[in-house]
Design an enzyme around this catalytic site. Structure first.
Site, short mmCIF file in Angstrom:
data_model
loop_
_atom_site.label_atom_id
_atom_site.label_comp_id
_atom_site.label_asym_id
_atom_site.label_seq_id
_atom_site.Cartn_x
_atom_site.Cartn_y
_atom_site.Cartn_z
N GLU A 225 66.98 54.23 47.61
CA GLU A 225 68.31 53.88 47.57
C GLU A 225 68.72 53.92 46.14
O GLU A 225 67.81 53.69 45.20
CB GLU A 225 68.85 52.88 48.12
CG GLU A 225 68.07 51.37 47.89
CD GLU A 225 68.60 50.40 48.73
OE1 GLU A 225 69.77 49.93 48.82
OE2 GLU A 225 67.58 49.55 49.60
N LYS A 227 69.85 52.44 42.32
CA LYS A 227 69.94 51.23 41.96
C LYS A 227 71.08 51.01 41.13
O LYS A 227 71.35 51.48 39.99
CB LYS A 227 68.59 51.04 40.74
CG LYS A 227 68.43 49.71 40.24
CD LYS A 227 67.30 49.60 39.30
CE LYS A 227 67.07 48.42 38.81
NZ LYS A 227 67.88 47.84 37.87
N ARG A 232 72.52 41.86 40.14
CA ARG A 232 71.85 41.46 41.72
C ARG A 232 72.38 40.09 42.07
O ARG A 232 72.34 39.21 41.27
CB ARG A 232 70.42 41.34 41.33
CG ARG A 232 69.49 40.98 42.62
CD ARG A 232 69.07 42.27 43.23
NE ARG A 232 68.34 42.06 44.43
CZ ARG A 232 66.96 42.00 44.46
NH1 ARG A 232 66.39 42.33 43.13
NH2 ARG A 232 66.25 41.69 45.44
N ARG A 247 70.42 36.55 40.62
CA ARG A 247 68.96 36.55 41.07
C ARG A 247 68.23 35.47 40.59
O ARG A 247 67.11 35.43 40.94
CB ARG A 247 68.41 37.79 40.50
CG ARG A 247 68.16 38.00 39.33
CD ARG A 247 67.52 39.18 38.88
NE ARG A 247 66.65 39.26 37.87
CZ ARG A 247 65.72 40.51 37.48
NH1 ARG A 247 66.03 41.65 37.89
NH2 ARG A 247 65.02 40.14 36.23
N GLU A 272 74.20 43.96 45.35
CA GLU A 272 74.80 44.09 43.80
C GLU A 272 76.10 43.89 43.75
O GLU A 272 76.96 44.20 44.70
CB GLU A 272 74.52 45.77 43.61
CG GLU A 272 74.19 45.82 41.99
CD GLU A 272 73.27 45.33 41.42
OE1 GLU A 272 72.94 45.55 40.15
OE2 GLU A 272 72.16 45.16 42.36
N LYS A 397 60.91 50.51 41.07
CA LYS A 397 62.37 50.91 40.43
C LYS A 397 61.95 52.27 39.62
O LYS A 397 60.87 52.27 38.93
CB LYS A 397 62.92 50.07 39.65
CG LYS A 397 62.07 49.15 38.59
CD LYS A 397 62.89 48.04 38.04
CE LYS A 397 62.02 47.45 37.05
NZ LYS A 397 62.62 46.01 36.28
#
Length: 534
Positions: A225, A227, A232, A247, A272, A397
């Protein structure tokens, strides 16, 4: 205060992660309550004093010495706490040294009018190391190379438990953490994390090594998916309590009341935070208009409507889903978002691919055709549980390759902590033509990392040798068509900005290379950046 000062001093002079862990762990074992709890709070950023401001410190020292002499000293040293600790006039026969608990309790309850008197009395009673530790504590800028997670890892090592267990209960604890230490020392059971609306430790991804990891991984094992380029967050609505966390667990609910109001479900979402208009994601620059504000007015709420693009589901009703594989959590998330039916919460879509080559082609085509709204791709094993921290293997990532430009060093500023003796913060610019066709440099960004310690010394010497003007701790460096130091600057994104003279703002700029070989006149033009925007 002496033990705290000694710990900070040793941490600041130690670069080894394991050595820092040992120092903190030993300190926790040797220091009684509540002092060790206050130190832990300071190391993790959980301690702040609203009434204690740097202005009070400057006012205190300027009442004891020539303000101009202090200004020159501060310019040379570059760090407020270190400067004041060194220049504060000794006062023989002053009161006894304060202990850490006394300082903390006094600062937590003191009014602004009382703070300067307290500061002066404590500075009189302490030696230079104690003064430095006191001022670092007050300003919150310890700068000793210890992250909150490293401090929590030291707690886990001290109690011989997993760091995930510490993080699970951390946000149900308050300084000075008496219940936490009672558990870590085996004097009580693990504290209950069960507090409505609490934060749950997030799972993070490893950066992928294309040359190594793809050869070992099976693409069928992973979901992909985008980023998205926001921040976050964790959105929690639990037993009547609604919270929005970063986060790292900072509560930003007051800054985003429009998002909190939309949390009509019972559960916890990992996602996000973005500015979204009619389902379309705006650039990070729009989100920045809402960040770091204590309050937000109706005009900002209307101009920059925020929402959450959901990645994962941690809590569904009263059911904790973190132990389920990602495939099951994803299915629950899709049903959860659909049932919530909120205009401020949507789903981050899974991107289908069969081979790593197909994934690379997808990465080269940003969503909605706009590279400013996504930093790259996320890869998540379908069978991965939601594990706090950054475990190796389950999640990766794969960020976009950074953009590069050549820019000329214009200004340099002293750093802080270990860098306080070096000019380590650099403002750089590119060329632009005025109405007469004359080329001038215009600043486009600032960076303070991306170079080695040896390169820092070389740049620092260049700055000192070629300074043309001084503005306090900042130096203007010679930079013209015939002479200048060129940096190859890497950055993640670019956006228009009315706050900057150049009209552009960079996302995450850093020094990629020092181009000692390149003439300054061959650095990039502002038009190059404008074409990147277009």
């Amino acid at each position: 205060m002496r033990a705290f000062a000694h710990l900070l001093d040793r941490l600041s002079l130690t670069s080894s992660r394991n050595a820092k862990l040992t120092l903190i762990k030993d300190f926790l074992g040797e220091t009684p309550d509540p002092e060790r709890g206050w130190v832990l709070a300071a190391l993790t950023g959980a301690l702040s004093f609203n009434a204690a401001k740097p202005a009070f410190i400057r006012k205190a020292v300027e009442s004891r010495m020539d303000p101009q002499l202090f200004a020159w000293s501060y310019d040379y040293v570059g760090d407020l706490a270190e400067t004041v600790a060194l220049v504060w006039p000794e006062k023989p026969g002053a009161n006894r040294e304060p202990d850490l608990s006394e300082v903390v309790e006094s600062l937590r309850t003191a009014s602004r009018s009382e703070v300067q008197r307290l500061i002066e009395g404590w500075l009189d009673a302490l030696d230079a190391d104690g003064r430095w530790a006191l001022l670092k504590l007050m300003t919150g800028g310890l700068r000793v190379g210890v992250s909150a997670r490293l401090a929590k890892q030291a707690c886990a090592d001290f109690g011989q438990v997993e760091i995930g267990q510490v993080e699970e209960v951390w946000h149900a604890m308050t300084p000075p953490y008496g219940d936490l230490f009672a558990w870590l020392e085996g004097r009580s059971e693990q504290p209950s994390p069960d507090a409505p609306g609490r934060f749950r430790p997030v799972m993070l991804a490893q950066a992928i090594d294309e040359a190594v990891d793809f050869a070992k991984l099976d693409p069928a094992d992973y979901a992909a998916e985008w980023k998205w380029d926001g921040i976050r967050v964790q959105a929690v609505s639990e037993r009547g309590e609604k919270r929005l966390y970063t986060r790292t667990g900072d509560d930003i609910s007051a800054t985003f009341p429009d998002v909190v109001e939309a949390l009509t479900f019972e559960g916890a979402i990992d996602g996000e935070l973005l500015v979204m208009r009619d389902g379309a994601v705006a650039s990070f620059g729009d989100l920045q208009q809402r960040l770091n504000r204590k309050t937000v007015d109706a005009k900002q709420l209307h101009a920059y409507p925020a929402g959450i693009r959901a990645y994962d589901l941690l809590l569904d009703g009263e059911t904790d889903l973190r132990g389920l594989p990602f495939r099951e959590r994803r299915a629950r998330l899709e049903a959860f978002v659909d049932q919530a039916a909120s205009p401020r919460i949507d789903l981050s879509p899974i991107q289908p691919f069969a081979t790593w080559e197909e994934l690379a082609a997808l990465r080269a085509q940003p969503p909605e055709g706009d590279p400013a709204i996504a930093e790259g791709l996320m890869l998540k094993r379908w069978d991965s549980v939601y594990e706090p921290g950054r475990p190796k293997g389950p999640w990766f990532k794969w960020k976009r390759d950074p953009r590069l430009i050549d820019a000329v060093l214009m200004y340099a500023q002293r750093g802080h902590g270990k860098r306080s003796s070096f000019y380590s913060d650099y403002t750089f610019g590119v060329w632009r033509e005025d109405e007469t066709g004359t080329r001038h440099l215009t600043p486009v960004g600032k960076a303070y990392f991306g170079f080695t310690d040896e390169e820092l010394k070389q740049i620092d010497k260049f700055v000192r040798d070629h300074t043309i003007e001084r503005f306090g701790p900042v130096r203007s460096v010679r930079a013209d068509l015939e002479f200048g130091l060129v940096f190859e600057v890497a950055f993640e994104g670019l956006q228009r900005s009315t706050r900057h003279k150049s009209g552009v703002a960079m996302r995450f700029p850093r020094i990629n290379r020092i181009r000692w070989d390149k003439p300054s006149r061959e650095a990039d033009e502002l038009s190059t950046l404008e074409r990147m925007l277009d």
